[in-house]
Motif scaffolding. Structure first.
Motif, short mmCIF file in Angstrom:
data_model
loop_
_atom_site.label_atom_id
_atom_site.label_comp_id
_atom_site.label_asym_id
_atom_site.label_seq_id
_atom_site.Cartn_x
_atom_site.Cartn_y
_atom_site.Cartn_z
N ALA A 16 92.51 -2.93 -8.98
CA ALA A 16 92.36 -3.27 -7.25
C ALA A 16 91.33 -3.34 -6.29
O ALA A 16 90.97 -2.14 -6.13
CB ALA A 16 93.65 -3.16 -6.82
N PRO A 17 90.23 -4.31 -5.27
CA PRO A 17 90.02 -4.15 -5.20
C PRO A 17 90.54 -3.81 -3.02
O PRO A 17 90.07 -4.31 -2.51
CB PRO A 17 89.19 -5.56 -4.21
N ILE A 18 90.70 -2.28 -3.80
CA ILE A 18 91.86 -1.38 -1.75
C ILE A 18 90.52 -1.25 -0.51
O ILE A 18 90.60 -1.63 0.31
CB ILE A 18 91.94 -0.35 -2.12
N TYR A 19 89.72 -0.45 -1.33
CA TYR A 19 88.48 -0.57 -0.52
C TYR A 19 87.73 -1.21 -0.27
O TYR A 19 87.59 -1.36 1.24
CB TYR A 19 88.05 1.54 -0.84
N SER A 20 87.34 -1.85 -0.86
CA SER A 20 86.18 -2.99 -0.76
C SER A 20 87.03 -3.95 -0.11
O SER A 20 86.67 -4.87 1.07
CB SER A 20 85.67 -3.96 -2.21
N ARG A 21 88.70 -4.52 -0.23
CA ARG A 21 89.11 -5.34 0.72
C ARG A 21 89.33 -4.91 2.26
O ARG A 21 88.93 -5.83 3.43
CB ARG A 21 90.33 -5.48 0.41
N MET A 22 89.18 -3.38 2.57
CA MET A 22 89.29 -2.88 4.13
C MET A 22 87.51 -3.30 4.28
O MET A 22 88.47 -3.65 5.99
CB MET A 22 90.00 -1.73 3.57
N ASP A 40 79.09 2.68 -5.48
CA ASP A 40 79.50 2.81 -6.82
C ASP A 40 80.55 3.51 -7.46
O ASP A 40 81.02 3.18 -8.16
CB ASP A 40 77.96 3.55 -7.58
N VAL A 41 81.13 4.79 -6.50
CA VAL A 41 82.39 5.26 -6.93
C VAL A 41 83.00 4.70 -6.25
O VAL A 41 84.24 4.00 -7.27
CB VAL A 41 81.77 6.54 -5.60
N MET A 42 83.21 3.86 -5.88
CA MET A 42 84.50 2.44 -5.37
C MET A 42 84.41 1.72 -6.20
O MET A 42 85.60 1.70 -6.45
CB MET A 42 83.60 2.49 -3.57
N ALA A 43 82.76 1.22 -6.99
CA ALA A 43 83.66 0.67 -7.64
C ALA A 43 83.96 0.49 -8.84
O ALA A 43 84.55 -0.05 -9.53
CB ALA A 43 81.65 -0.58 -7.57
N ASP A 44 83.35 1.87 -8.55
CA ASP A 44 83.94 2.54 -10.52
C ASP A 44 85.69 2.90 -10.37
O ASP A 44 86.85 2.16 -11.05
CB ASP A 44 83.80 4.06 -10.95
N LEU A 45 86.21 2.94 -9.10
CA LEU A 45 87.57 3.59 -8.76
C LEU A 45 88.44 2.19 -8.92
O LEU A 45 89.38 2.03 -9.48
CB LEU A 45 87.51 4.11 -7.66
N GLU A 46 87.93 0.63 -7.85
CA GLU A 46 88.52 -0.18 -8.03
C GLU A 46 88.64 -0.86 -9.55
O GLU A 46 89.56 -1.72 -9.59
CB GLU A 46 87.67 -0.69 -6.83
N ALA A 47 87.72 -0.68 -10.44
CA ALA A 47 87.84 -1.27 -11.95
C ALA A 47 88.79 -0.53 -12.30
O ALA A 47 89.51 -1.02 -13.25
CB ALA A 47 86.40 -1.46 -12.47
N ALA A 57 87.46 9.11 -13.48
CA ALA A 57 86.94 7.49 -14.04
C ALA A 57 85.48 7.39 -13.07
O ALA A 57 85.25 6.22 -12.64
CB ALA A 57 87.77 7.17 -13.08
N CYS A 58 84.67 8.33 -12.27
CA CYS A 58 83.47 8.01 -11.20
C CYS A 58 82.74 8.94 -11.32
O CYS A 58 83.09 10.02 -12.18
CB CYS A 58 83.75 7.37 -9.86
N ARG A 59 81.15 9.29 -10.38
CA ARG A 59 80.25 10.13 -11.05
C ARG A 59 80.95 11.37 -10.09
O ARG A 59 79.95 12.17 -9.97
CB ARG A 59 79.38 9.67 -10.92
N VAL A 60 81.83 11.12 -9.33
CA VAL A 60 82.12 12.85 -8.69
C VAL A 60 83.38 13.14 -8.84
O VAL A 60 84.04 12.95 -9.35
CB VAL A 60 81.89 12.00 -6.77
N GLY A 61 83.24 14.88 -8.61
CA GLY A 61 84.46 15.35 -8.38
C GLY A 61 85.96 15.52 -7.60
O GLY A 61 85.42 14.98 -6.59
#
Length: 139
Positions: free
Chosen positions: A60-66, A49-56, A26-30
């Motif tokens: 749920a805004p798991i990391y960004s909420r923290m 950008d990885v955080m945004a892709d995974l949250e999308a 779901a994101c650009r990294v392995g």
């Protein structure tokens, strides 16, 4: 946030995506890079950008909420009782507006936007109470 908190946020987000394999799809990294982000002794932090892709992906805004909850901004006052009362009053405004908006059986777009603003205010008031409590402030 310290390194351990970042690793915990990454671990929770990756788990919400279904694990390393699904998150990597779901994101650009392995997988190995994602594993590094969730390791407390890892070398890097998850890029935005990885955080945004995974949250999308997980919805749920798991990391960004923290990240937001760990921000250094604190309450406007050191008065726990005043902050708690402000939070309760904001919650009361939200309750009143929600009841008024749903009385006719439908919530209009304008009412939804108003409710979202009142909710954000109430949430901020609660965060300020939480900040005082986590700092060990007493009445």
């Amino acid at each position: 946030m310290n390194r351990r908190a970042h690793a915990l946020a990454a671990r929770r987000l990756i788990a919400a995506c279904g694990g390393l394999i699904e998150a990597a799809a779901a994101c650009r990294v392995g997988k190995s890079q994602l594993a590094d982000y969730q390791a407390a002794e890892g070398l890097g932090f998850m890029p935005a950008d990885v955080m945004a892709d995974l949250e999308a992906y997980c919805g749920a805004p798991i990391y960004s909420r923290m990240l937001v909850e760990a921000r250094p901004a604190g309450p406007d006052t050191r008065d726990l009782a005043r902050e708690a009362c402000d939070a309760a009053e904001a919650g009361g405004r939200l309750q009143h507006a929600a009841r008024r908006a749903s009385d006719d059986g439908a919530v209009t777009e304008r009412e939804r936007r108003e409710l979202a603003e009142i909710y954000a205010e109430a949430l901020e008031q609660l965060r300020q109470v939480g900040a005082l409590l986590s700092e060990g402030v007493t009445p």
